[in-house]
Motif scaffolding. Structure first.
Motif, PDB file in Angstrom:
ATOM      1  N   LEU A   1       4.119 -37.701  18.546  1.00 48.65           N
ATOM      2  CA  LEU A   1       4.811 -36.220  17.764  1.00 48.65           C
ATOM      3  C   LEU A   1       4.148 -34.970  18.608  1.00 48.65           C
ATOM      4  CD1 LEU A   1       4.928 -37.412  14.181  1.00 48.65           C
ATOM      5  CD2 LEU A   1       7.020 -37.522  16.159  1.00 48.65           C
ATOM      6  N   GLY A   2       4.818 -34.292  19.425  1.00 50.60           N
ATOM      7  CA  GLY A   2       4.392 -33.367  19.945  1.00 50.60           C
ATOM      8  C   GLY A   2       3.608 -33.610  21.292  1.00 50.60           C
ATOM      9  N   THR A   3       4.214 -34.459  22.065  1.00 54.42           N
ATOM     10  CA  THR A   3       3.537 -35.388  23.022  1.00 54.42           C
ATOM     11  C   THR A   3       3.064 -34.279  24.305  1.00 54.42           C
ATOM     12  OG1 THR A   3       3.924 -37.131  24.527  1.00 54.42           O
ATOM     13  CG2 THR A   3       5.677 -35.596  24.686  1.00 54.42           C
ATOM     14  N   GLY A   4       3.646 -33.023  24.310  1.00 54.14           N
ATOM     15  CA  GLY A   4       2.881 -32.058  25.434  1.00 54.14           C
ATOM     16  C   GLY A   4       3.103 -32.848  26.924  1.00 54.14           C
ATOM     17  N   SER A   5       1.936 -32.910  27.479  1.00 57.54           N
ATOM     18  CA  SER A   5       1.779 -33.757  28.551  1.00 57.54           C
ATOM     19  C   SER A   5       1.904 -35.237  28.720  1.00 57.54           C
ATOM     20  CB  SER A   5       0.536 -33.412  29.349  1.00 57.54           C
ATOM     21  OG  SER A   5      -0.441 -34.156  28.446  1.00 57.54           O
ATOM     22  N   GLY A   6       2.234 -35.853  27.597  1.00 56.01           N
ATOM     23  CA  GLY A   6       2.450 -37.292  27.325  1.00 56.01           C
ATOM     24  C   GLY A   6       1.246 -37.981  27.410  1.00 56.01           C
ATOM     25  N   ALA A   7      -0.106 -37.379  27.348  1.00 54.04           N
ATOM     26  CA  ALA A   7      -1.298 -37.845  27.588  1.00 54.04           C
ATOM     27  C   ALA A   7      -1.697 -38.979  26.686  1.00 54.04           C
ATOM     28  CB  ALA A   7      -2.422 -36.689  27.413  1.00 54.04           C
ATOM     29  N   ILE A   8      -1.448 -38.873  25.335  1.00 57.70           N
ATOM     30  CA  ILE A   8      -1.944 -39.898  24.483  1.00 57.70           C
ATOM     31  C   ILE A   8      -0.883 -40.971  24.494  1.00 57.70           C
ATOM     32  CG2 ILE A   8      -2.117 -40.421  22.214  1.00 57.70           C
ATOM     33  CD1 ILE A   8      -2.455 -37.492  21.333  1.00 57.70           C
ATOM     34  N   LEU A   9       0.299 -41.020  24.642  1.00 62.63           N
ATOM     35  CA  LEU A   9       1.156 -42.172  24.635  1.00 62.63           C
ATOM     36  C   LEU A   9       1.277 -42.868  26.053  1.00 62.63           C
ATOM     37  CD1 LEU A   9       3.875 -43.458  23.732  1.00 62.63           C
ATOM     38  CD2 LEU A   9       5.169 -41.782  24.893  1.00 62.63           C
ATOM     39  N   LEU A  10       0.987 -42.089  27.062  1.00 60.81           N
ATOM     40  CA  LEU A  10       1.002 -42.748  28.447  1.00 60.81           C
ATOM     41  C   LEU A  10      -0.717 -43.484  28.438  1.00 60.81           C
ATOM     42  CD1 LEU A  10       2.255 -39.863  30.726  1.00 60.81           C
ATOM     43  CD2 LEU A  10       3.524 -42.033  30.010  1.00 60.81           C
ATOM     44  N   ALA A  11      -1.581 -42.683  28.058  1.00 60.01           N
ATOM     45  CA  ALA A  11      -2.646 -43.647  27.754  1.00 60.01           C
ATOM     46  C   ALA A  11      -2.675 -44.865  27.006  1.00 60.01           C
ATOM     47  CB  ALA A  11      -3.799 -42.687  27.334  1.00 60.01           C
ATOM     48  N   LEU A  12      -1.840 -44.845  26.031  1.00 58.30           N
ATOM     49  CA  LEU A  12      -1.896 -46.172  25.231  1.00 58.30           C
ATOM     50  C   LEU A  12      -0.975 -47.008  25.838  1.00 58.30           C
ATOM     51  CD1 LEU A  12      -1.331 -44.599  21.646  1.00 58.30           C
ATOM     52  CD2 LEU A  12      -3.285 -45.622  22.434  1.00 58.30           C
ATOM     53  N   LEU A  13       0.074 -46.660  26.564  1.00 57.94           N
ATOM     54  CA  LEU A  13       1.043 -47.615  27.140  1.00 57.94           C
ATOM     55  C   LEU A  13       0.107 -48.054  28.563  1.00 57.94           C
ATOM     56  CD1 LEU A  13       4.417 -45.761  27.115  1.00 57.94           C
ATOM     57  CD2 LEU A  13       3.393 -47.611  25.461  1.00 57.94           C
TER      58      LEU A  13
END
Ligand code: GLN
Length: 312
Positions: free
Chosen positions: A148-160
């Protein structure tokens, strides 16, 4: 060389706005690269930048490109005035306190190199504590992650990037941020497992469709924002930083949505400010979330709250 320099200065004068580094270029015209380096370190220090030497190294590496900057500094590799002029433009942006990440256009996060623009919060190393904590608690059979509020996508992309079977959705209010996140997914070869949608937190998303929900929402108290470093205050998006009068506006909205978004037994992780563990835990408990725990960042500050949604 000096003729070439004069031509460059003439061309630059024709369009001052496109050459913010013009005055630096003029100051550097009779200097060799080692002297330019010393001058830049001094100027950055005078501009109030603590890590002037490190910043100089990054700026020079970016503008001058020779693999071996040491050789260039020793005069063993020729650099063109065009490169020096590019260095001057980058340096002048940094001297005005634009964050190094925005000047370079890139920021390392976790194992990734992410593109960064003024439309997104620069990913911070503190946030890697969230990634690490979620990976350590990764629920079995997890496939679906929501940021939620992904911005640059940093957290999501690191997890994936760490869990090849997982897919994810990144939500943001800012369309420009979503473009950056999408670009980063592509850079990280994760476009096939990440999708990005415009929206406010979890509004309108399918209920109970996510095994993990993560967020680094805006959590700075509005009045505190004005006192932060110019890099943050003047150049990073307020949308990603300003948490309202008590800093907790976003948590109030998100806490109320987690039960609806998470699958039974699902995991959530929220980044928090160093002094917000108690207040945000309270919000989460009142929203019915369980097993709430706090994890610190590398500086020892409270940084992440994790917890679970009850099993059915
Ligand atoms: N940790 C960030 C900062 O101090 C704030 C991030 C946020 O508000 N989510 O600049």
């Amino acid at each position: 060389l000096s003729g070439e320099f004069d031509n460059l200065v003439d061309a630059a004068r024709a369009d001052m706005s496109a050459r913010p580094g013009l005055s630096l270029c003029e100051a550097w015209r009779d200097l060799d690269l080692a002297a330019i380096r010393r001058d830049l370190i001094k100027r950055l220090g005078q501009a109030g930048i603590d890590e002037a030497e490190i910043d100089t190294r990054y700026l020079m590496r970016h503008a001058l490109r020779p693999d071996d900057l040491t050789a260039a500094l020793a005069g063993e590799v020729l650099v063109s005035w065009q490169q020096v002029s590019e260095l001057a433009d980058l340096a002048s942006a940094r001297l005005q306190r634009q964050p190094l990440s925005q000047v370079l256009g890139t920021q390392p996060f976790w194992t990734l190199d992410l593109r960064v623009t003024p439309d997104v919060l620069t990913p911070r190393s503190d946030t890697e504590a969230l990634v690490e904590a979620v990976l350590a608690r990764w629920p079995e059979n997890t496939t679906r992650v929501l940021d939620l509020g992904t911005g640059s996508g940093a957290i999501l992309l690191a997890l994936l990037s760490e869990r090849g079977e997982a897919t994810g959705v990144g939500v943001d209010l800012s369309r420009k941020a979503l473009e950056v996140a999408q670009g980063n997914a592509s850079i990280c070869s994760l476009s096939d497992r990440a999708c990005f949608v415009e929206g406010r937190w979890g509004n309108g998303l399918e209920p109970h469709a996510f095994d993990i929900v993560v967020s680094n929402p805006p959590y700075i108290v509005s009045d505190v924002l004005a006192g932060l470093a110019p890099e943050v205050r003047d150049y990073e998006p307020a949308l990603a930083l300003d948490g309202g009068d008590d800093g907790l506006d976003a948590y109030r909205e998100i806490a109320g949505q987690l039960e609806t978004l998470l699958a039974p037994g699902g995991l959530f992780a929220l980044e928090i400010g160093y002094d917000q563990a108690q207040s945000v835990s309270g919000l989460l408990e009142r929203a019915g979330l369980q097993q709430i725990e706090c994890v610190t960042d590398l500086s020892g500050n409270d940084r992440v709250l994790l917890g679970r949604m009850s099993e059915l």
